[in-house]
Design a protein around this motif. Structure first.
Motif, mmCIF file in Angstrom:
data_model
loop_
_atom_site.group_PDB
_atom_site.id
_atom_site.type_symbol
_atom_site.label_atom_id
_atom_site.label_comp_id
_atom_site.label_asym_id
_atom_site.label_seq_id
_atom_site.Cartn_x
_atom_site.Cartn_y
_atom_site.Cartn_z
ATOM 1 N N PHE A 1 0.877 -1.171 0.000
ATOM 2 C CA PHE A 1 0.000 0.000 0.000
ATOM 3 C C PHE A 1 0.917 1.224 0.000
ATOM 4 O O PHE A 1 1.443 1.625 1.033
ATOM 5 C CB PHE A 1 -0.903 -0.021 1.234
ATOM 6 C CG PHE A 1 -2.080 0.924 1.146
ATOM 7 C CD1 PHE A 1 -2.260 1.770 0.067
ATOM 8 C CD2 PHE A 1 -3.032 0.961 2.152
ATOM 9 C CE1 PHE A 1 -3.347 2.638 -0.015
ATOM 10 C CE2 PHE A 1 -4.126 1.819 2.097
ATOM 11 C CZ PHE A 1 -4.280 2.648 1.012
ATOM 12 N N TRP A 2 1.114 1.759 -1.190
ATOM 13 C CA TRP A 2 2.103 2.817 -1.419
ATOM 14 C C TRP A 2 1.419 4.120 -1.808
ATOM 15 O O TRP A 2 0.332 4.113 -2.372
ATOM 16 C CB TRP A 2 3.040 2.414 -2.562
ATOM 17 C CG TRP A 2 3.837 1.184 -2.297
ATOM 18 C CD1 TRP A 2 3.472 -0.112 -2.575
ATOM 19 C CD2 TRP A 2 5.143 1.106 -1.711
ATOM 20 N NE1 TRP A 2 4.473 -0.975 -2.189
ATOM 21 C CE2 TRP A 2 5.495 -0.263 -1.660
ATOM 22 C CE3 TRP A 2 6.038 2.066 -1.225
ATOM 23 C CZ2 TRP A 2 6.722 -0.700 -1.142
ATOM 24 C CZ3 TRP A 2 7.254 1.635 -0.709
ATOM 25 C CH2 TRP A 2 7.581 0.264 -0.673
ATOM 26 N N GLY A 3 2.104 5.231 -1.543
ATOM 27 C CA GLY A 3 1.644 6.533 -2.011
ATOM 28 C C GLY A 3 2.771 7.212 -2.777
ATOM 29 O O GLY A 3 3.876 7.352 -2.240
ATOM 30 N N PHE A 4 2.493 7.615 -4.008
ATOM 31 C CA PHE A 4 3.542 8.178 -4.863
ATOM 32 C C PHE A 4 3.159 9.542 -5.426
ATOM 33 O O PHE A 4 1.994 9.779 -5.755
ATOM 34 C CB PHE A 4 3.811 7.266 -6.068
ATOM 35 C CG PHE A 4 4.475 5.965 -5.738
ATOM 36 C CD1 PHE A 4 5.822 5.912 -5.406
ATOM 37 C CD2 PHE A 4 3.752 4.765 -5.767
ATOM 38 C CE1 PHE A 4 6.450 4.703 -5.119
ATOM 39 C CE2 PHE A 4 4.366 3.554 -5.482
ATOM 40 C CZ PHE A 4 5.717 3.528 -5.155
ATOM 41 N N HIS A 5 4.168 10.377 -5.596
ATOM 42 C CA HIS A 5 4.029 11.550 -6.467
ATOM 43 C C HIS A 5 4.158 11.047 -7.903
ATOM 44 O O HIS A 5 4.935 10.126 -8.171
ATOM 45 C CB HIS A 5 5.149 12.557 -6.145
ATOM 46 C CG HIS A 5 4.989 13.857 -6.872
ATOM 47 N ND1 HIS A 5 5.380 14.033 -8.176
ATOM 48 C CD2 HIS A 5 4.471 15.053 -6.458
ATOM 49 C CE1 HIS A 5 5.112 15.274 -8.552
ATOM 50 N NE2 HIS A 5 4.565 15.922 -7.532
ATOM 51 N N GLN A 6 3.424 11.659 -8.804
ATOM 52 C CA GLN A 6 3.436 11.172 -10.196
ATOM 53 C C GLN A 6 4.822 11.251 -10.858
ATOM 54 O O GLN A 6 5.074 10.588 -11.872
ATOM 55 C CB GLN A 6 2.386 11.917 -11.031
ATOM 56 C CG GLN A 6 2.591 13.430 -11.166
ATOM 57 C CD GLN A 6 1.954 14.233 -10.034
ATOM 58 O OE1 GLN A 6 1.798 13.743 -8.924
ATOM 59 N NE2 GLN A 6 1.604 15.486 -10.324
ATOM 60 N N ALA A 7 5.735 12.034 -10.253
ATOM 61 C CA ALA A 7 7.104 12.100 -10.793
ATOM 62 C C ALA A 7 7.785 10.733 -10.787
ATOM 63 O O ALA A 7 8.754 10.504 -11.514
ATOM 64 C CB ALA A 7 7.943 13.086 -9.976
ATOM 65 N N VAL A 8 7.264 9.802 -9.972
ATOM 66 C CA VAL A 8 7.899 8.482 -9.862
ATOM 67 C C VAL A 8 7.844 7.708 -11.181
ATOM 68 O O VAL A 8 8.663 6.820 -11.422
ATOM 69 C CB VAL A 8 7.244 7.663 -8.716
ATOM 70 C CG1 VAL A 8 5.943 6.987 -9.173
ATOM 71 C CG2 VAL A 8 8.211 6.610 -8.182
ATOM 72 N N PHE A 9 6.887 8.052 -12.052
ATOM 73 C CA PHE A 9 6.776 7.303 -13.310
ATOM 74 C C PHE A 9 8.064 7.356 -14.134
ATOM 75 O O PHE A 9 8.482 6.363 -14.716
ATOM 76 C CB PHE A 9 5.598 7.808 -14.151
ATOM 77 C CG PHE A 9 4.251 7.335 -13.666
ATOM 78 C CD1 PHE A 9 3.943 5.979 -13.612
ATOM 79 C CD2 PHE A 9 3.291 8.240 -13.250
ATOM 80 C CE1 PHE A 9 2.705 5.534 -13.161
ATOM 81 C CE2 PHE A 9 2.043 7.815 -12.795
ATOM 82 C CZ PHE A 9 1.752 6.456 -12.748
#
Length: 301
Positions: free
Chosen positions: A214-222
């Motif tokens: 169960f992770w939370g990411f900023h879209q920059a991670v793509f």
């Protein structure tokens, strides 16, 4: 206007240890799937969209199951994960049958998500608190170089019916992830929790945080995931069972000093169905939650 986070659901898995397709199996009092509880909890935690990663052969089933229930409640999108997705021709191997893993699944959603997002497994129940704490982080705390993971105490995420695999975390004094090791054979033995995989026996303390994906990411991670993916493919061309995992991405970003991951303390309630014998336990737990008013009589009433 603040951007509402998106919920990305990994629903392409086969459910190899559990008979049947557990992603679309009913567990709630009205036949609700586990996934529907996650979507319900995400909606009440302020998420604005749900994106499901599925395989071609379960796409129609997933649409038939979810779209009628979710219409008007949250935006829904479907993305396919296949052995060709984001795989250049020279790395495609007709002999490969195993999916490329969780980080590849996230990469498949790159063009469908332009805001901070959470990632979950379709067949795990994470609990209302986890969605609240991660929803807050994704709305107020997330940065291009600061992501998060909801931590669950190992004692709360074992199965009574066999060993489990868990990402066992080490954290620093600031509650940030230092690293994670996948332990593949963990079970309670007497009053201890023991990991016996990888040819060694290790005792794990009861409150050690583990990842339940169960992770939370900023879209920059793509873009980070994409560059690691381009390194993974040539290195694993001949290895037909190799997988590209989210914890690998997290470990790489931490070790390179490119990003930090907060471990959020929202993991109070978790249950999943690793083994067929886990099913009655999950059904009973959900029944109790409806009875106590944590969920309405009918989720989508």
């Amino acid at each position: 206007m603040e951007m509402k986070p998106t919920l990305l659901v990994l629903a392409a898995g086969m459910g190899s240890r559990y008979g049947g397709n557990k992603q679309i199996d009913g567990f709630g009092p009205n036949g609700e799937t586990i996934l529907e509880y996650s979507i319900y909890d995400a909606i009440r935690a302020g998420f604005g969209k749900v994106v499901l990663i599925v395989r071609e052969e379960i796409l129609q089933t997933a649409k038939d199951l979810l779209l009628p229930k979710l219409e008007g409640k949250i935006e829904v999108d479907f993305v396919l994960q296949s052995l060709q997705s984001f795989v250049p021709q020279e790395f495609q191997n007709p002999e490969r049958v195993k999916p490329y893993g969780t980080a590849h699944a996230v990469l498949c959603a790159k063009d469908a998500i332009a805001e901070p997002f959470a990632v979950i497994n379709a067949d795990d129940f994470y609990g209302k608190e986890a969605f609240e704490v991660l929803g807050k982080f994704l709305t107020n705390g997330v940065q291009p170089n600061l992501h998060a993971m909801v931590g669950y105490a190992i004692q709360n995420v074992l199965s009574a019916h066999g060993t489990v695999s868990r990402g066992v975390c080490t954290m620093n004094g600031a509650n940030q992830l230092v690293g994670m090791v996948e332990r593949t054979s963990i079970a309670r033995e007497g009053d201890k929790i023991i990991s016996r995989g990888e040819g060694e026996e290790i005792e794990i303390a009861e409150n050690t945080p583990v990842s339940m994906n169960f992770w939370g990411f900023h879209q920059a991670v793509f873009s980070d995931i994409q560059s690691m993916w381009h390194e993974f493919l040539p290195a694993n061309k001949e290895n037909l069972k190799s997988e590209f995992y989210i914890p690998t991405v997290a470990n790489n970003l931490i070790q390179a000093g490119k990003a930090a991951f907060e471990i959020l303390p929202g993991g109070k309630t978790w249950f999943g169905v690793t083994y067929t014998e886990d099913k009655p336990i999950v059904i009973e737990a959900l029944k109790q939650m409806h009875a106590s008013g944590e969920y309405p009589e009918k989720l989508w009433g």
